[in-house]
Scaffold this motif. Structure first.
Motif, PDB file in Angstrom:
ATOM      1  N   GLY A  43      12.152  -1.274  -7.700  1.00  0.00           N
ATOM      2  CA  GLY A  43      11.609   0.089  -8.650  1.00  0.00           C
ATOM      3  C   GLY A  43      10.030  -0.163  -8.595  1.00  0.00           C
ATOM      4  O   GLY A  43       9.416   0.836  -8.666  1.00  0.00           O
ATOM      5  N   LEU A  44       9.523  -1.348  -8.940  1.00  0.00           N
ATOM      6  CA  LEU A  44       8.132  -1.501  -8.957  1.00  0.00           C
ATOM      7  C   LEU A  44       7.392  -1.422  -7.694  1.00  0.00           C
ATOM      8  O   LEU A  44       6.219  -0.607  -7.815  1.00  0.00           O
ATOM      9  CB  LEU A  44       7.961  -2.823  -9.637  1.00  0.00           C
ATOM     10  N   HIS A  45       8.117  -1.669  -6.688  1.00  0.00           N
ATOM     11  CA  HIS A  45       7.594  -1.320  -5.414  1.00  0.00           C
ATOM     12  C   HIS A  45       7.452   0.053  -5.173  1.00  0.00           C
ATOM     13  O   HIS A  45       6.281   0.570  -4.733  1.00  0.00           O
ATOM     14  CB  HIS A  45       8.163  -1.934  -4.216  1.00  0.00           C
ATOM     15  N   PHE A  46       8.284   1.010  -5.590  1.00  0.00           N
ATOM     16  CA  PHE A  46       8.065   2.409  -5.009  1.00  0.00           C
ATOM     17  C   PHE A  46       7.218   3.224  -6.147  1.00  0.00           C
ATOM     18  O   PHE A  46       6.626   3.989  -5.781  1.00  0.00           O
ATOM     19  CB  PHE A  46       9.430   3.108  -5.214  1.00  0.00           C
ATOM     20  N   VAL A  47       7.117   2.705  -7.268  1.00  0.00           N
ATOM     21  CA  VAL A  47       6.256   3.188  -8.331  1.00  0.00           C
ATOM     22  C   VAL A  47       4.962   2.816  -8.095  1.00  0.00           C
ATOM     23  O   VAL A  47       4.083   3.752  -7.930  1.00  0.00           O
ATOM     24  CB  VAL A  47       6.571   2.714  -9.998  1.00  0.00           C
ATOM     25  N   CYS A  48       4.575   1.551  -7.869  1.00  0.00           N
ATOM     26  CA  CYS A  48       3.208   1.241  -7.091  1.00  0.00           C
ATOM     27  C   CYS A  48       2.845   1.943  -5.837  1.00  0.00           C
ATOM     28  O   CYS A  48       1.564   2.584  -5.985  1.00  0.00           O
ATOM     29  CB  CYS A  48       3.124  -0.108  -7.139  1.00  0.00           C
ATOM     30  N   ASP A  49       3.777   2.130  -4.880  1.00  0.00           N
ATOM     31  CA  ASP A  49       3.409   2.720  -3.774  1.00  0.00           C
ATOM     32  C   ASP A  49       3.382   4.076  -3.679  1.00  0.00           C
ATOM     33  O   ASP A  49       2.290   4.658  -2.895  1.00  0.00           O
ATOM     34  CB  ASP A  49       4.262   2.145  -2.577  1.00  0.00           C
ATOM     35  N   PHE A  52       1.326   4.906  -8.256  1.00  0.00           N
ATOM     36  CA  PHE A  52       0.297   4.181  -8.970  1.00  0.00           C
ATOM     37  C   PHE A  52      -1.139   4.045  -8.350  1.00  0.00           C
ATOM     38  O   PHE A  52      -2.019   4.416  -8.605  1.00  0.00           O
ATOM     39  CB  PHE A  52       0.725   2.822  -9.148  1.00  0.00           C
ATOM     40  N   VAL A  53      -0.894   3.757  -6.935  1.00  0.00           N
ATOM     41  CA  VAL A  53      -2.050   3.610  -5.935  1.00  0.00           C
ATOM     42  C   VAL A  53      -2.688   5.146  -5.604  1.00  0.00           C
ATOM     43  O   VAL A  53      -3.984   5.052  -5.838  1.00  0.00           O
ATOM     44  CB  VAL A  53      -1.653   2.779  -4.857  1.00  0.00           C
ATOM     45  N   PRO A  54      -1.770   6.173  -5.349  1.00  0.00           N
ATOM     46  CA  PRO A  54      -2.266   7.510  -5.093  1.00  0.00           C
ATOM     47  C   PRO A  54      -3.058   7.932  -6.344  1.00  0.00           C
ATOM     48  O   PRO A  54      -4.265   8.514  -6.486  1.00  0.00           O
ATOM     49  CB  PRO A  54      -1.222   8.325  -4.843  1.00  0.00           C
ATOM     50  N   SER A  67     -14.657   1.004  -5.433  1.00  0.00           N
ATOM     51  CA  SER A  67     -13.287   0.521  -5.562  1.00  0.00           C
ATOM     52  C   SER A  67     -12.942  -0.980  -6.281  1.00  0.00           C
ATOM     53  O   SER A  67     -12.145  -0.763  -7.007  1.00  0.00           O
ATOM     54  CB  SER A  67     -12.812   0.129  -3.946  1.00  0.00           C
ATOM     55  N   HIS A  68     -14.407  -1.288  -6.242  1.00  0.00           N
ATOM     56  CA  HIS A  68     -14.214  -2.838  -7.330  1.00  0.00           C
ATOM     57  C   HIS A  68     -14.124  -2.539  -8.674  1.00  0.00           C
ATOM     58  O   HIS A  68     -13.756  -3.188  -9.600  1.00  0.00           O
ATOM     59  CB  HIS A  68     -15.207  -3.812  -6.849  1.00  0.00           C
ATOM     60  N   VAL A  69     -15.058  -1.337  -9.031  1.00  0.00           N
ATOM     61  CA  VAL A  69     -15.019  -1.085 -10.655  1.00  0.00           C
ATOM     62  C   VAL A  69     -13.601  -0.238 -10.873  1.00  0.00           C
ATOM     63  O   VAL A  69     -12.917  -0.599 -11.966  1.00  0.00           O
ATOM     64  CB  VAL A  69     -16.134  -0.054 -10.888  1.00  0.00           C
ATOM     65  N   ALA A  70     -13.107   0.590 -10.052  1.00  0.00           N
ATOM     66  CA  ALA A  70     -11.585   1.078 -10.283  1.00  0.00           C
ATOM     67  C   ALA A  70     -10.553  -0.081 -10.289  1.00  0.00           C
ATOM     68  O   ALA A  70      -9.480  -0.236 -11.178  1.00  0.00           O
ATOM     69  CB  ALA A  70     -11.337   1.984  -9.233  1.00  0.00           C
ATOM     70  N   GLY A  71     -10.772  -1.250  -9.548  1.00  0.00           N
ATOM     71  CA  GLY A  71      -9.791  -2.275  -9.545  1.00  0.00           C
ATOM     72  C   GLY A  71     -10.197  -3.078 -10.703  1.00  0.00           C
ATOM     73  O   GLY A  71      -8.917  -3.449 -11.258  1.00  0.00           O
ATOM     74  N   ALA A  72     -11.155  -3.231 -11.276  1.00  0.00           N
ATOM     75  CA  ALA A  72     -11.472  -4.166 -12.508  1.00  0.00           C
ATOM     76  C   ALA A  72     -11.080  -3.224 -13.854  1.00  0.00           C
ATOM     77  O   ALA A  72     -10.767  -3.903 -14.767  1.00  0.00           O
ATOM     78  CB  ALA A  72     -12.804  -4.335 -12.874  1.00  0.00           C
ATOM     79  N   THR A  73     -10.893  -1.935 -13.726  1.00  0.00           N
ATOM     80  CA  THR A  73     -10.325  -1.076 -14.873  1.00  0.00           C
ATOM     81  C   THR A  73      -9.079  -0.772 -14.956  1.00  0.00           C
ATOM     82  O   THR A  73      -8.143  -1.263 -15.339  1.00  0.00           O
ATOM     83  CB  THR A  73     -11.442  -0.205 -14.919  1.00  0.00           C
ATOM     84  N   PHE A  74      -8.684   0.438 -14.086  1.00  0.00           N
ATOM     85  CA  PHE A  74      -7.456   1.039 -14.275  1.00  0.00           C
ATOM     86  C   PHE A  74      -6.528  -0.033 -13.386  1.00  0.00           C
ATOM     87  O   PHE A  74      -5.386   0.009 -13.789  1.00  0.00           O
ATOM     88  CB  PHE A  74      -7.639   2.307 -13.370  1.00  0.00           C
ATOM     89  N   MET A  75      -6.793  -0.368 -12.317  1.00  0.00           N
ATOM     90  CA  MET A  75      -5.750  -1.156 -11.683  1.00  0.00           C
ATOM     91  C   MET A  75      -5.514  -2.458 -12.286  1.00  0.00           C
ATOM     92  O   MET A  75      -4.258  -2.964 -12.543  1.00  0.00           O
ATOM     93  CB  MET A  75      -6.245  -1.607 -10.101  1.00  0.00           C
ATOM     94  N   ALA A  76      -6.542  -2.987 -12.978  1.00  0.00           N
ATOM     95  CA  ALA A  76      -6.196  -4.175 -13.817  1.00  0.00           C
ATOM     96  C   ALA A  76      -5.387  -4.034 -14.964  1.00  0.00           C
ATOM     97  O   ALA A  76      -4.396  -4.708 -15.264  1.00  0.00           O
ATOM     98  CB  ALA A  76      -7.560  -4.838 -14.453  1.00  0.00           C
TER      99      ALA A  76
END
Length: 222
Positions: A43-49, A52-54, A67-76
């Protein structure tokens, strides 16, 4: 001489309603735990793919984030939600240090295994700037130093959590001025220590992949 283990089992720290009794586990019911874990991972795979990523790409595009600011905030924040859940369980349910160990252990896992695995099987060469690594390493040292200082006498006072929250707010504020800080700090240092007079510019891999996708898509339609 007979030695007795007086340490209570870790499974006894959880509510009994969430645990299959030992009688059934030793007779094969432990497979239920593996099935539930596999279902959650799937379920985590489908939710992220699929979500979450879109959604992260859409938010980053609307806010004009790299991309690195988004990764350090929302993705983190999104990827650390399981750590938050395990920490809350460790504080309010089991009342042990599993939360602290999980947070520190996951950081080591991300730095060593995830980065190494992605770099080894990435399938392409990506030029990256050292600036995001330098920026996040500085804040990581600050957080680890503060954590060691707070846990040094095995007592947590209210000032330590407040200081951690303030430090995270300062980290988010520094990300809002990321491009200016990169020009003020990284560019002069790169020119000072680099053999060339011009430092290597930051290359956003997300934008590179998007450009290659659109070029291939346009070439296919032609």
């Amino acid at each position: 001489m007979l030695y007795l283990n007086c340490t209570p089992a870790a499974i006894d720290q959880f509510p009994r309603i969430l645990v299959i009794p030992q009688y059934y586990r030793v007779r094969g019911a432990v497979i239920v735990h593996f099935l539930v874990a596999f279902y959650m991972l799937l379920g985590l795979h489908f939710v992220c793919d699929d979500f979450f990523v879109p959604s992260l790409e859409a938010i980053s595009s609307q806010l004009h984030l790299s991309s690195h600011v988004a990764g350090a905030t929302f993705m983190a924040i999104g990827s650390s939600a399981p750590e938050l859940a395990s920490t809350l369980i460790g504080v309010f349910v089991t009342r042990d240090d599993i939360g602290t160990s999980g947070v520190i252990g996951s950081a080591v896992f991300n730095l060593l295994f995830v980065v190494g695995f992605c770099g080894l099987f990435g399938g392409r060469d990506i030029r990256l700037s050292p600036w995001p690594m330098l920026r996040d390493s500085f804040w990581y040292l600050v957080s680890i130093g503060g954590l060691l200082y707070a846990l040094w006498d095995s007592r947590i006072r209210w000032t330590a959590p407040v200081a951690f929250l303030i430090a995270y707010v300062l980290y988010i504020l520094s990300l809002s001025f990321d491009h200016k800080l990169e020009r003020w700090l990284y560019v002069p240092l790169a020119r000072l220590f680099s053999r060339t007079s011009t430092p290597t510019p930051f290359v956003d891999p997300i934008k590179d992949l998007d450009r290659e996708f659109h070029e291939d898509h346009h070439h296919h339609h032609r």
